[in-house]
Every structure is written in structure tokens, then in C-alpha cells.
Design an enzyme around this catalytic site. Structure first.
Site, short mmCIF file in Angstrom:
data_model
loop_
_atom_site.label_atom_id
_atom_site.label_comp_id
_atom_site.label_asym_id
_atom_site.label_seq_id
_atom_site.Cartn_x
_atom_site.Cartn_y
_atom_site.Cartn_z
N LYS A 1 0.84 -1.20 0.00
CA LYS A 1 0.00 0.00 0.00
C LYS A 1 0.88 1.25 0.00
CE LYS A 1 -3.78 -2.42 2.31
NZ LYS A 1 -4.54 -2.69 3.54
N GLN B 1 -4.75 -1.56 9.77
CA GLN B 1 -4.60 -2.90 9.21
C GLN B 1 -5.14 -3.92 10.20
OE1 GLN B 1 -3.51 -3.31 6.07
NE2 GLN B 1 -3.70 -5.53 6.10
N ASP C 1 -11.17 2.62 4.08
CA ASP C 1 -11.36 1.17 4.02
C ASP C 1 -12.84 0.80 4.06
OD1 ASP C 1 -9.37 -0.68 3.63
OD2 ASP C 1 -8.66 -0.66 5.69
N1 GUN Z 1 -6.51 -6.98 6.35
C1 GUN Z 1 -6.73 -7.75 5.28
N2 GUN Z 1 -7.23 -7.00 4.26
C2 GUN Z 1 -7.32 -5.75 4.70
C3 GUN Z 1 -7.76 -4.52 4.13
O1 GUN Z 1 -8.19 -4.43 2.97
N3 GUN Z 1 -7.69 -3.44 4.93
C4 GUN Z 1 -7.24 -3.51 6.20
N4 GUN Z 1 -7.23 -2.38 6.92
N5 GUN Z 1 -6.84 -4.61 6.78
C5 GUN Z 1 -6.88 -5.72 6.02
#
Ligand code: GUN
Length: 281
Positions: A52, A96, A119
Site C-alpha cells: 500500500k 490494518q 477502508d
Molecule cells: N486486512 C486484510 N485485508 C485488509 C484490508 O483491505 N484493509 C485492512 N485495513 N486490513 C486488512
């Protein structure tokens, strides 16, 4: 059978976002900003956050990663979120998940200002999604919809079967399909006779993290198969939840792993962050 090339589409979206970031900077002097909170040492989470961060760099989106130790207090995380909520240079906040067991995930996600919740995990945005109102939509299911649209696949009137009912993938995926006028089945660990459901799928979306869960006998001829699973084989190869080699010949379209939904998730995060910045500017 045609491959749904998420990597190619994601790269095109990255370029579009990068262009729009330049335009925004030119017109308003603002650069979109994303704050990521990463707690603990989960190796997969570190890999995802690294991806990311790199994607933001390429699109010229400012990003900051707050790395916190496994034993951090819930209060310290909440304080960081509050700081980011009030920071005018930050348009998106992402925590996350999963979080360590001593942290209450709901409390953390509810602390994020809904207008910075890129998100789409906050109950405010989840509620709006269920109601078919605009708001931030979780990046993985949003990426699936964008990938389908790019290949001219319209869910309207189709049987969409989702395997996996998580808050971050399966549940928002179901809402998106319902809003797109598909008929939905959501299957999960307690579903009896999974095959009876999957055989009925015009569009089959699978994201549970179990290698070879979906075999050729479980898929209808001509189905569209979307594989969200990420698993590592004993040899260290990344594979999905679908037995790709056996299933692919039966499909009209199928996503590869890697190179399918994964890159689309990151592309949607960049797009959500850009949209948030555009609204603020
Ligand atoms: N953990 C697994 N996929 C994701 C995601 O798309 N966003 C976040 N914040 N955590 C995750």
C-alpha cells in the site's frame, strides 16, 4: 475462457489516480494523504502495508505508516486515530486488521472519522452500503465490482454466490451484488453442502483462505469465478482458494492468483483516498 487481469486494470487505475493527484495539487495545492496504522508483527500484514505504501508513492499520494508494537495499549491506538482525524493533511485512515487479541477491533474502527474511513469498515459506511447510499466501500469487494464492470459482466439477474462471510469481504460483497440486482447466496463455515450452492453460481466469489476449496465439480459450466483467497504452498508459491488448473477450462472468466483481485484492492484504496481528498479540497 478469459482471464480477468486485475494487475493490468489496477495499473491503469494507478495512472488515472496519479493524473488526478497532479490536477488536484495544481488546482487546490493539496496532496492526498493516507495514514496507516500497523500493530504487531504479523508478516502478511507487513507485506500488505508495504504494498500500500509503495502504491501511494507511485501515485504521488502522501502516506505515513504508524507502526506500533504488539503490546501497545488500546488507548495509544485511539490517541493516534484522534490525531489523524484532526490532521488536515490526512484524507484517509486505515487500521490494518487483524489486531492483537487484547485490542477491541470494533472500538478502534468506530473511532475513525467516517469521512476519512477509506477502508469502508466503519459501521456508518457499512450501513450506507447496505442501504445502497454512497459512502466508502471496502476495497476488496469494490475491486471485484470494478473488475467485473471492466469486462462487461453485469451481475443484474445473475446468481452470485459468495463463499466467506467476513465483515471486510463477504458481507460488503453481498451488499454490492444485491445493490447491482443479483440474487445472492452467502456461504460460510457452517454451510451444509457447499457444492449445492456453488453449482448454482453464475458468478462465484471465494475468499476464505483455504487452498483447493473449490474444485472443478463444484463449478457450473460458463461461470465467472473470482478468487480472493491468498495461500502459500509448502513450496512457497502463492495460490488462491480455487483449483485454478482444473476449474479454469469450465469458466467464461476467471481471476488468477496472484494478479487478480489483490492488485485491485490496492487500486481501490488509492481511488478512495483521492476521492476523500477531492471532497475536502
Ligand atoms: N486486512 C486484510 N485485508 C485488509 C484490508 O483491505 N484493509 C485492512 N485495513 N486490513 C486488512
Amino acid at each position: 475462457m478469459e482471464i480477468l487481469d486485475g494487475k493490468k486494470l489496477a495499473n491503469a487505475i494507478h495512472e488515472e489516480v496519479a493524473q488526478s493527484v497532479l490536477t488536484l495539487k495544481h488546482e487546490s495545492g493539496r496532496v492526498p494523504g493516507l495514514a496507516v496504522i500497523l500493530v504487531g508483527e504479523d508478516p502478511a500484514s507487513h507485506v500488505y502495508v508495504g504494498m500500500k505504501r509503495k502504491a501511494c508513492e507511485k501515485a504521488k499520494i502522501y502516506s505515513i505508516v504508524h507502526e506500533m508494537p504488539e503490546d501497545i495499549s488500546q488507548e495509544a491506538i485511539l490517541n493516534t486515530i484522534e490525531m489523524m482525524n484532526n490532521n488536515p493533511n490526512i484524507d484517509g485512515i486505515l487500521v490494518q486488521v487483524p489486531l492483537p487479541a487484547h485490542i477491541d477491533q470494533t472500538t478502534i474502527l468506530e473511532a475513525i472519522a467516517p469521512h476519512k474511513d477509506v477502508d469502508g469498515f466503519h459501521p456508518f459506511n457499512m450501513g450506507r452500503l447496505v442501504l445502497g447510499l454512497d459512502g466508502f466501500v471496502p476495497c476488496t469487494p469494490l475491486g471485484v465490482m470494478r473488475l467485473l464492470a471492466a469486462y462487461g459482466i453485469d451481475p443484474k439477474g445473475k446468481n452470485a454466490v459468495i463463499v466467506g462471510a467476513s465483515n471486510i469481504v463477504g458481507k460488503p460483497m453481498a451488499s454490492l451484488f444485491l445493490n447491482a440486482h443479483a440474487t445472492i447466496d452467502v456461504c460460510h463455515i457452517h454451510t451444509q453442502n457447499l457444492k449445492a450452492h456453488t453449482l448454482n453460481a453464475d458468478i462465484l466469489v471465494v475468499g476464505v483462505g483455504k487452498r483447493n476449496l473449490i474444485t472443478a465439480d463444484m463449478v457450473k459450466e460458463g461461470a465467472v469465478v473470482i478468487d480472493i483467497g491468498i495461500n502459500k504452498t509448502p513450496e512457497g508459491k502463492i495460490v488462491g482458494d480455487v483449483d485454478f488448473d482444473a476449474v479454469a477450462p469450465k469458466c467464461s472468466y476467471i481471476t488468477p492468483v496472484p494478479g487478480g483481485v489483490g492488485p485491485m484492492t490496492i487500486a481501490m484504496l488509492l481511488e478512495n483516498t483521492l476521492i476523500s481528498a477531492q471532497k475536502r479540497a
